[in-house]
Design an enzyme around this catalytic site. Sequence first.
Site, short mmCIF file in Angstrom:
data_model
loop_
_atom_site.label_atom_id
_atom_site.label_comp_id
_atom_site.label_asym_id
_atom_site.label_seq_id
_atom_site.Cartn_x
_atom_site.Cartn_y
_atom_site.Cartn_z
N TRP A 183 0.82 -1.22 0.00
CA TRP A 183 0.00 0.00 0.00
C TRP A 183 0.85 1.27 0.00
O TRP A 183 0.32 2.36 0.17
CB TRP A 183 -0.92 0.01 1.22
CG TRP A 183 -1.87 -1.15 1.26
CD1 TRP A 183 -3.11 -1.23 0.68
CD2 TRP A 183 -1.66 -2.41 1.91
NE1 TRP A 183 -3.68 -2.45 0.93
CE2 TRP A 183 -2.81 -3.21 1.68
CE3 TRP A 183 -0.63 -2.96 2.67
CZ2 TRP A 183 -2.95 -4.49 2.19
CZ3 TRP A 183 -0.76 -4.25 3.16
CH2 TRP A 183 -1.91 -5.00 2.92
N ASP A 184 2.16 1.16 -0.14
CA ASP A 184 3.04 2.32 -0.06
C ASP A 184 2.91 3.02 1.29
O ASP A 184 2.92 4.25 1.38
CB ASP A 184 2.74 3.31 -1.20
CG ASP A 184 3.86 4.34 -1.37
OD1 ASP A 184 4.95 4.13 -0.80
OD2 ASP A 184 3.64 5.35 -2.06
#
Length: 840
Positions: free
Chosen positions: A490-491
């Site tokens: 998800w960064d």
Amino acid sequence: MLVGIVLVIFGLPIAAGGVWLIALGGSWYYLPAGIGLLVTAYFLFRRDLIALWIYLVTYIGTLIWALWEAGFNGWAQVPRLVAPTVVLVLVLSTLPVLRGSLRRAGTGMAAAMVTLAGALGAITVSQYSVEPSLAQEETAPAEPAAPAGVPPSAPEPLAPGTGVPAPEQSQATTGETGVAPTTTAEPIDFAMPEAGADWPAYGGTHHATRYSPLEQITRENVGQLELVWEHRTGDMPEEDERYSNQNTPLKIGNQLLLCSAMNKIIALDAATGLERWRYDPGVSTDAIPYNATCRGLAYYASPNLSPQDECAERVIMNTLDARLVAVDVQTGQLCSDFGTGGLVDLEEGIGHTVPGWYAPTSPPTIVRNVAVVHSQVRDNQRRDAPSGVVRGYDAESGEMLWAWDMGRPGEKGLPPEGETYTRGTPNVWTIASGDNELGYVYLPLGNSAVDYWGGMRSEEENTYSTALVALDVTTGDVAWFYQTVHYDIWDYDLGSQGSLIDFPTADGPVPALILPTKQAMFWIFDRRTGELLVEVEERPVPQGGVEEDRLSPTQPFVVDFPNLLKPDLEEKHMWGMTPLDQLWCRIQYREAYYEGIYTPPSADRNWIQFPGYNGGSDWGGVAIDPVRNIMVANYNNTANLNRLIPREEVDAMGIRSIDQGGIADGAPDNINPQGDTPWGIKVNAGWRVPFTDMLCTQPPYGGITAIDLNTREVLWDKPFGTARKNGPFGIPSMLPFDIGTPNNAGAVVTASGLIFIAAATDDLIRAMDIETGDVLWEAELPAGGQAGPAMYEVDGQQFLVINAGGHTFMETPIGDYFLAYALPDTHANVDAMTGENGEE
């Protein structure tokens, strides 16, 4: 006729969109509302007074629905009630030409005016109202709590490549927090100045509390602050260049030391702002990664040289084109005994790269006599990316002392000829903090190369990705580590510098580290061992997406310390400037895949990421008053709308990685290639409405809070940032109301109980009361203030300095300004502004 045409233009898409939304299982309001507009238009075309009654019914129904969905939240009511109220006024304006009895008209007018007055009153009363603090609300059902002080382990160790560390590498099997702390040598006698008269490091000191013991500026006199000098670096972008300087200057002695967007080091007289010297490393604009940024410099005073020696005091800087530079503080000359003529090549051992891909933007952190160096690696280009290796260099000679390359455990030197440091490993793009006594540097790690797909990650990457790692600077060995997200796709990289404090516990103060994250949670560790000082539990999270067999079934959540996580999004949280905007966002919400935080990436449809990759805290970190034991944190509350794009589609659009030509002309600029993997990634950052460019989720988009570390209670939590520079179509509204804007960069707190912070997108710098959150002073900046301020003293006078450099991603004006504020003082300020102190 004109009013009728307007109602048809809006009524048709609202009615049609209402049908679409109902088919998706959404709100039933828009269909009858659209029909009401069309029927009103029909009777307006006939000039029949019935039009007024039809719209009154529609409007009253809208008012009831709006209050039922959003209560007295003023900003939430903007798309629900503002446009319908404007339409009500337009319909009332047609009364003189409508056919019907005067008595009926008068009755209709009275009813309409009563309704209008009530609606406007409700909006006025609720204008400053926002949803109550949700800092304590949980976002998922609680699972049984883990024992206090024990980091969560992955639910069940799986085989290498499955996304969960194998047993011999997991936290649960290596002393709970990684490997056992190593024995360190006695501290080297490098004594960094304390924050006070000086500001010797990015966060004040390498402890990063951003606290100043100065108290000349108080709650009572802060309103008298005035601009006393302004310096411009001359670094401004040409066409298509992206500049976003985020520099927090250092103050050493009587000099202010700063770096420009393109890595020019400049020394100013700290009292007058007059330039003394500058050093230009000659960085090419080809080296700009996301944007031209120099967050800071590192200061080092040699314990082995006399004050008269060359470079006895020096500043060390990473450049965008991957050089390590050492410059004499007094003269601005390169340190001849450092590296090769004052320079060290940081691309040695990195292997294949191109300008702008491997680009350090944050300063080294100097612990004892070791300058710890790391680098940003531009995200989502390709899996075969430059390494995230971390290296330690002798701060005097520039000699590399060790390298921590997680893919080559135990190997501390350069790779053998023909090889490179392990490619694609997680990097440290933000600022590290350090403990000189322990000899530890604390590294907030990001993701492996490509953020949204993990199928090629190694066992070591799955262990250290999105983890806080404590390295012993004398050996380069891992002392302890803790992973905040299992198998991060998800960064949610760690963007904040950890802050080192003595944390109050039932057994007394403990040397601790507080780490904010993008999920708006605060992790607190005993910084000696990595033992958790907060309770954490593993909670089930959504499964699915394209990597269902690799995802972790649970994620760790802090449960006994205030966090800023907001409840999961619902359709009613969609926003816009008009009902049409909000309807569009509601349809997108219903069509997207979303099951709450950690919804996995999907390819068959968009998925909602909330919080988005700019959620929670980013590079600014937190500020802590160690006397009052109050922590101040500003944070973001925005969502992304993302989608994985199949490789063949990405290739067909002409989207290539930075080393393979980049994005072709005409190709979408919101898709990143993620080369060497099956998927590219499309990101709608902030989740914008296509036409008006407004955000799809309702305000506030950012906030600021103060937490009592003794009681672990929220003292106050409020929206942060006004609407003055925000509006539809990019047009500033100039409204002074607190909407809560996205904000990046941190605060400074002072002994006198003040918070100084810019950060928000309204281009203001503020002083706030730390105990109440009240704004006591503000000044308009000539460009965005996405940089942390610094506080210092010269000849008994206290100064506040801020870099107004702007930020392309935050869409604030770009500038090259450094601005200093102080209280009125004739012997300093007037002379400085008129140049009577003489030229330097």
